[in-house]
Design an enzyme around this catalytic site. Structure first.
Site, PDB file in Angstrom:
ATOM      1  N   THR A   8       0.860  -1.168   0.000  1.00  0.00           N
ATOM      2  CA  THR A   8       0.000   0.000   0.000  1.00  0.00           C
ATOM      3  C   THR A   8       0.891   1.210   0.000  1.00  0.00           C
ATOM      4  OG1 THR A   8      -1.685  -1.196   1.148  1.00  0.00           O
ATOM      5  CG2 THR A   8      -1.829   1.156   1.246  1.00  0.00           C
ATOM      6  N   GLU A  87      11.204  -5.945  -2.854  1.00  0.00           N
ATOM      7  CA  GLU A  87      11.546  -7.025  -1.931  1.00  0.00           C
ATOM      8  C   GLU A  87      12.746  -7.833  -2.462  1.00  0.00           C
ATOM      9  OE1 GLU A  87       8.168  -6.461  -3.116  1.00  0.00           O
ATOM     10  OE2 GLU A  87       6.968  -7.870  -1.897  1.00  0.00           O
ATOM     11  N   ASN A 210       8.648 -13.027   1.023  1.00  0.00           N
ATOM     12  CA  ASN A 210       7.230 -13.248   0.747  1.00  0.00           C
ATOM     13  C   ASN A 210       6.719 -14.630   1.137  1.00  0.00           C
ATOM     14  OD1 ASN A 210       6.195 -10.725  -0.430  1.00  0.00           O
ATOM     15  ND2 ASN A 210       7.862 -11.052  -1.894  1.00  0.00           N
ATOM     16  N   THR A 215      -0.053 -15.209   7.784  1.00  0.00           N
ATOM     17  CA  THR A 215      -0.960 -14.100   8.035  1.00  0.00           C
ATOM     18  C   THR A 215      -1.984 -14.470   9.093  1.00  0.00           C
ATOM     19  OG1 THR A 215      -2.072 -14.926   6.090  1.00  0.00           O
ATOM     20  CG2 THR A 215      -0.795 -12.912   5.850  1.00  0.00           C
TER      21      THR A 215
END
Lengths: 215, 215
Positions: A8, A87, A210, A215
């Protein structure tokens, strides 16, 4: 775009120039189209990327062209910083496609190159692998006006296709590919339009960042 | 380099069925569309992928529907083997998109999911990251009939969006994601068409295989 788990990005740019909203909106869209909308770390987009430009007017009237150029330079710098900060990224990749039929063809081909996992890993390995660049052009099979016999590929200023690289060129190329910035230049020779996009190499670091969390 | 739209892949399939060329050609195209043209390891296509099916006729006439089903099963098995054998792959990913408007929408969204580096790394990390799946659906922004409020996402048989997973479900899901096969199921609820595609996770192995050599 960049931050793990739905990047974001919110960009706020402030200027003291006096520019009316309509003019500033038009300039801003043109600048964003040539900068932020030309960066891709991994093809994955976010729902909430936002750029906003606010002009206070405190500095009075400005020359519109000079102002647009100044905005472009600031946003171009930020665009390259985004790609370089991807990343796990170790190298900035700049892909310029020119002599294209139109802007859409130039950008589509440039994005296909900068987003190709095989091109990204080749750059990571400092390999001037023009075959992978040609592959990425070729997978844009929607363009039947692209003739592989007329495409020219360069790494930096060194042509690698169709003219083969000699020994001295290969030594220079090998050194160039080990640098932190790699520029890939493709001329399609289907027209006269150009587009430049930015991305980064694909590394073990990208996978670790990643993959190694939940999560 | 594996996304047959037709990696340098040459497939020869032989059958003793007696089928005329026109019928066999039509069957073969339908089967390939549902199998080899639905696999992608890294989005990168090759110039020379080829499939050929040859029928000797030695076994005499066959039931056309049964023959097509048999061919489909052989090619489906090979398709999954291609994905599972992708550079550095540790997991097979199967993505089924159903309730789509048409075949093109179903396949485009399914490919966006299976090719997303963030989805691929999440699967590598055994993370049931439905947010990344939703992101991949969302980046197909050409479809304005896809309403995120109506999309349903499952890993295996476990719904993860919009209904949140309870503790027991999360324990099952955590175990499921550690398996060698991960199935992602998305219902778009824009129509009644389905498409299944296959790919693999993105690993350090992929980067090493494709970066650590020079041409």
């Amino acid at each position: 775009m960049i931050e793990p788990n739905m990047a974001t990005l919110i960009t706020l740019l402030f200027t003291d120039a006096r520019v009316d909203g309509t003019t500033l909106g038009a300039i801003w869209r043109r600048v964003i189209d040539r900068t932020f909308n030309c960066v891709s770390v991994d093809t994955d987009t976010s729902t909430s990327d936002t750029t906003v430009c606010l002009a206070s007017g405190a500095a009075g009237a400005v020359d519109s062209a000079a102002f647009e150029q100044a905005l472009y330079e600031v946003m171009l710098s930020l665009t390259k910083q985004i790609a370089r900060d991807g990343e796990g990224a170790e190298k900035l990749i700049e892909v310029c496609v020119d002599s294209a039929r139109d802007a859409e063809q130039a950008k589509t081909v440039a994005k296909a190159i900068v987003n190709s996992p095989l091109v990204k890993t080749a750059v990571h390995g400092a390999d001037p692998n023009w075959g992978r660049v040609a592959m990425a052009v070729g997978k844009c099979s929607q363009y039947d006006d692209i003739d592989q016999e007329r495409v020219v590929i360069r790494f930096g200023d060194q042509e690698v296709y169709p003219v083969a690289v000699d020994e001295a060129g290969l030594a220079r190329l090998s050194s160039y590919m080990k640098g932190a910035d790699v520029r890939i230049h493709v001329s399609l020779n289907t027209g006269s339009t150009a587009c430049t996009v930015w991305g980064c190499d694909l590394t073990d670091g990208y996978v670790r960042i990643n993959a190694d969390y939940t999560t």
